[in-house]
Design an enzyme around this catalytic site. Structure first.
Site, short mmCIF file in Angstrom:
data_model
loop_
_atom_site.label_atom_id
_atom_site.label_comp_id
_atom_site.label_asym_id
_atom_site.label_seq_id
_atom_site.Cartn_x
_atom_site.Cartn_y
_atom_site.Cartn_z
N GLU A 109 -55.36 9.58 49.56
CA GLU A 109 -55.97 8.98 50.73
C GLU A 109 -54.95 8.17 51.55
O GLU A 109 -54.92 8.26 52.76
CB GLU A 109 -57.11 8.06 50.27
CG GLU A 109 -57.89 7.38 51.37
CD GLU A 109 -58.89 8.32 52.03
OE1 GLU A 109 -59.16 9.37 51.44
OE2 GLU A 109 -59.36 7.99 53.14
N ASP A 110 -54.11 7.41 50.86
CA ASP A 110 -53.31 6.39 51.56
C ASP A 110 -51.80 6.62 51.60
O ASP A 110 -51.09 5.81 52.18
CB ASP A 110 -53.58 5.02 50.91
CG ASP A 110 -55.02 4.56 51.12
OD1 ASP A 110 -55.65 5.04 52.08
OD2 ASP A 110 -55.50 3.74 50.32
#
Ligand code: MN
Length: 734
Positions: free
Chosen positions: A89-90
């Site tokens: 996700e990051d």
């Protein structure tokens, strides 16, 4: 992926040590190498990113992994996945990187957690019920949900650093989605903590009031509990039962709910005094011994006794509950259970798994986890009476994978069966959208109509006024609604095309003065490769075939029969098998010459003396005699029309001409008898065959008779008309 190695600072070393400690303690054969490697990678991947609190971002996944190892321990893969749960996700690393380095299991868990994060990030929760289902349908591995619980718990514990709006949003989500799930999974302590944290941010004043009151009264409460417990402790010691007694702080959110429900202030809520007795030996019998002691010392309130040991709650919870009148007449809630029951109550299925595993002393295999997962499903299946109505319903409906939840562009959720396509989705929204859909945009990408949707997808249907359902769609749609609408539309379309085709044919027939009845047409169209007249009309009406060329093809067949063979294209008289009689001397002659020729009677119209007749010159078969109005003669093409010659009857004495009479009327007993009597009452008449079909109270039939001429036939027809119940009599014309 490069070999991962980072230099840990003092804090990092302590964090790793703590994580490994809980992993070794709670997970059988913990893969500490893998966990250590993932720990380093997590720090590397998140780099210099910071949390809202100002701490390095990696502290979040490390805390989540520690919660998993300490509070929801399952296996090493879950701990590794918790460390990596925000990487995809990051950071710039991908799921493939994780799969390559940590294997399929870890990748599946990280992927599931990432998808759930995505869905919740991009949508405001409007339908809690559907969201709970959505979440479940996205979980294809129960370890995913454990990571999400831990993730959520840590985020809730550190919520103070976010904006007020985000605090409230996350608190709402927690209360509506995660807490009910934690309850369903039997994760008692996590459920309470999530609820209290959500409560803290959603009802700030009520939360503060309850917390302050409890704090103020803590000393008094603890003193009272000690006094209450003293005689119980003594008696248990005398019996050499290993136990632990603790005063139990009720969680704030449940106190709040009770206040609301009963409309009372916190001081009036009587059961703030609660004691828990835990039997360390895990001997169930001792629980009942302890219960006996408590009831002996203090007077029980009868209706407050609950035996969840013999009758566990649906989520696996076991305990004895009783309320007794303690010193000063105050009511005290007492819970009695074994250590194992206590852990199941706090850690739910995870604890259940742990006990199962340690008693079997087996390595944690996939099959074990499977069994555990199925146990969880059972819990879901049997969701009990203490859950909200809709929640129970959702669990019944939905065991992970049978349904998918797809967002409309407005953020509404639509429930569809697995493998549903944009067409199913379109019909789910509205019939007209289904009828006109030409494609879909799913998560921003254009996809074909047979694309399989996934839970959490956001789909927008593209429509066109000119689009209509087509047969191809039936191949891939899965919902009943889509199927039946497509089918209905196609049938309606077919019916309209058939109607149109029928009208085209009737107009053509009228224009060409063709006499081809339905039965004949049915046979003719088969010879030009249609399955039936219906299909023929459909082909005409939908423009698949051309009317003129089809008509020509039909006429060709009719004419070929007419001119080349002695049989008519139509066998209109049932049972009429006699060959056309050929004769030379008698019957008819050519009008102009008076000469007798080789002729035969056409079986399509069966002329009898008295009929106006014509002859058609055939190749090698002499002249075929037709009635002048015979449709087959009228249909002759121009070049064949030249072969039509005028003929007329000679005076002949034979009574051997076949004629058919159609009769219709009301059916009744002895109708057939009355018909035959009427016919034979005319002199010199023989019946060849009678075919009657009766349909309910009506009948319809054809009577074939031998007659000498038209006059005799006329008498028969007149006689039949007098028979009671007969409504229509006429000479049968093919
Ligand atoms: Mn996270």
């Amino acid at each position: 992926m490069a070999e991962v190695s980072t230099k840990l600072d003092q804090a990092g070393k302590a964090q790793l040590k703590r994580l490994l400690h809980y992993s070794r303690k709670n997970v059988a054969n913990a893969k500490t190498d893998q966990i250590t490697k993932a720990f380093h990678f997590c720090i590397l991947a998140h780099g210099k990113d910071l949390r809202a609190s100002g701490e390095p971002f990696y502290t979040h996944p490390v805390e989540v992994a520690t919660i998993v190892a300490r509070e929801l321990p399952l296996d090493s893969a879950t701990i590794v996945a918790a460390l990596l749960h925000d990487v995809v996700e990051d950071t710039d690393f991908t799921l493939e990187d994780i799969r390559a380095e940590y294997g399929e299991d870890v990748a599946i868990i990280v992927d599931g957690a990432t998808k759930i994060t995505d869905v919740f990030k991009s949508h405001e929760i409007t339908q809690a019920e559907s969201y709970r289902k959505l979440l479940l349908s996205m979980v294809n591995d129960v370890r995913v949900i454990m990571v999400k619980f831990a993730d959520r718990l840590h985020n809730m514990r550190t919520l103070q650093f976010l904006s007020k709006a985000r605090q409230e949003r996350m608190a709402r989500e927690t209360l509506l989605i995660y807490a009910p799930f934690a309850h369903r999974f039997g994760l008692g302590s996590i459920k309470w903590e999530l609820e209290d944290l959500a409560f803290k941010y959603l009802k700030r004043e009520a939360y503060a009031e309850i917390r302050n009151t409890l704090n103020e009264k803590r000393e008094e409460r603890e003193k009272y509990i000690r006094r209450f417990s003293r005689p119980i402790r003594q008696r248990l010691k005398d019996l050499e039962i290993d136990f632990e007694v603790s005063g139990r702080a009720k969680h704030l959110y449940s106190i709040y709910n009770k206040m609301i429900k009963r409309g009372k202030s916190i001081d009036e809520i009587y059961d703030l005094f609660a004691v828990r007795i835990i039997i360390k030996s895990n001997n169930v019998h001792d629980c009942f011994v302890a219960y006996g002691i408590v009831s002996d010392i203090y007077t029980p309130v009868p209706e407050r006794f609950k035996n969840y040991i013999s009758m566990p709650k649906k989520n696996g919870y076991q305990s004895l509950h009783t309320t007794v009148i303690g010193p000063n007449g105050r009511k005290v809630e007492v819970q009695i259970r074994t250590q194992e029951m206590h852990e199941v109550a706090e850690k739910g299925v995870a604890a259940h798994f742990k006990y199962k595993e340690s008693t079997n002393n087996t390595f944690v295999e996939d099959s074990e986890l499977e069994e555990w997962a199925s146990w969880v499903r059972d819990v879901f299946d049997n969701a009990g009476d203490e859950a909200p109505e809709q929640l129970i319903e959702s669990f019944k409906l939905n065991l992970y994978q049978d349904e998918i939840y797809v967002f409309t562009p407005n953020g509404d959720l639509k429930i569809l069966p697995r493998d549903a396509t944009p067409v199913d989705f379109a019909y789910r929204i509205h019939t007209n959208i289904g009828h006109h859909c030409i494609g879909a945009r799913v998560n921003g990408k254009i996809v074909p109509l047979d694309h399989k949707l996934q839970s959490g997808d956001q789909a927008e249907i593209l429509t066109s006024k000119n689009q209509t359902p087509n047969r191809e769609w039936e191949r891939f749609v899965v919902t009943h609604k889509a199927k039946s609408h497509i089918r209905r539309h196609l049938n309606e379309q077919k019916r309209r095309s058939q109607q149109k085709g029928r009208e085209m044919w009737e107009r053509k027939k009228k224009k060409l003065k063709l006499h081809i009845n339905n039965d004949e047409l049915e046979k003719l169209v088969r010879q030009i490769k249609h399955d039936s007249a219906g299909e023929f009309f459909f082909a005409l009406g939908s423009g698949v075939v051309d009317l003129d060329s089809q008509t020509q093809a039909i006429l060709d067949i009719v004419n070929r029969k007419q001119t080349n063979t002695a049989t008519s294209s139509v066998e209109q008289f049932k049972g009429f098998t006699e060959k056309a009689r050929t004769g030379g001397a008698k019957g008819v002659n050519l009008k102009d010459t008076g000469s007798t020729i080789l002729y035969s009677y056409a079986r399509c119209c069966n002329p009898i003396p008295g009929d106006k007749i014509v002859g058609v010159v055939t190749v090698g078969m002499g002249i075929k005699i037709h009635r002048a109005g015979c449709s087959n003669v009228l249909a002759l093409k121009d070049q064949l029309r030249a072969r039509v010659v005028d003929v007329e009857w000679e005076s002949i004495g034979t009574k051997n001409f076949l004629a058919a009479v159609q009769v219709r009327g009301d059916d009744r007993t002895s109708m057939l008898n009355d018909i035959t009597t009427a016919i034979t009452s005319i002199d010199d008449t023989n019946i060849r065959s009678v075919n009657i079909d009766s349909n309910h109270s009506h009948f319809e039939g054809v009577v074939t008779v031998y007659v000498a001429d038209k006059q005799q036939l006329g008498k028969i027809i007149d006689k039949l008309k007098q028979v009671k119940g007969i409504v229509d009599v006429h000479r049968y014309v093919g």
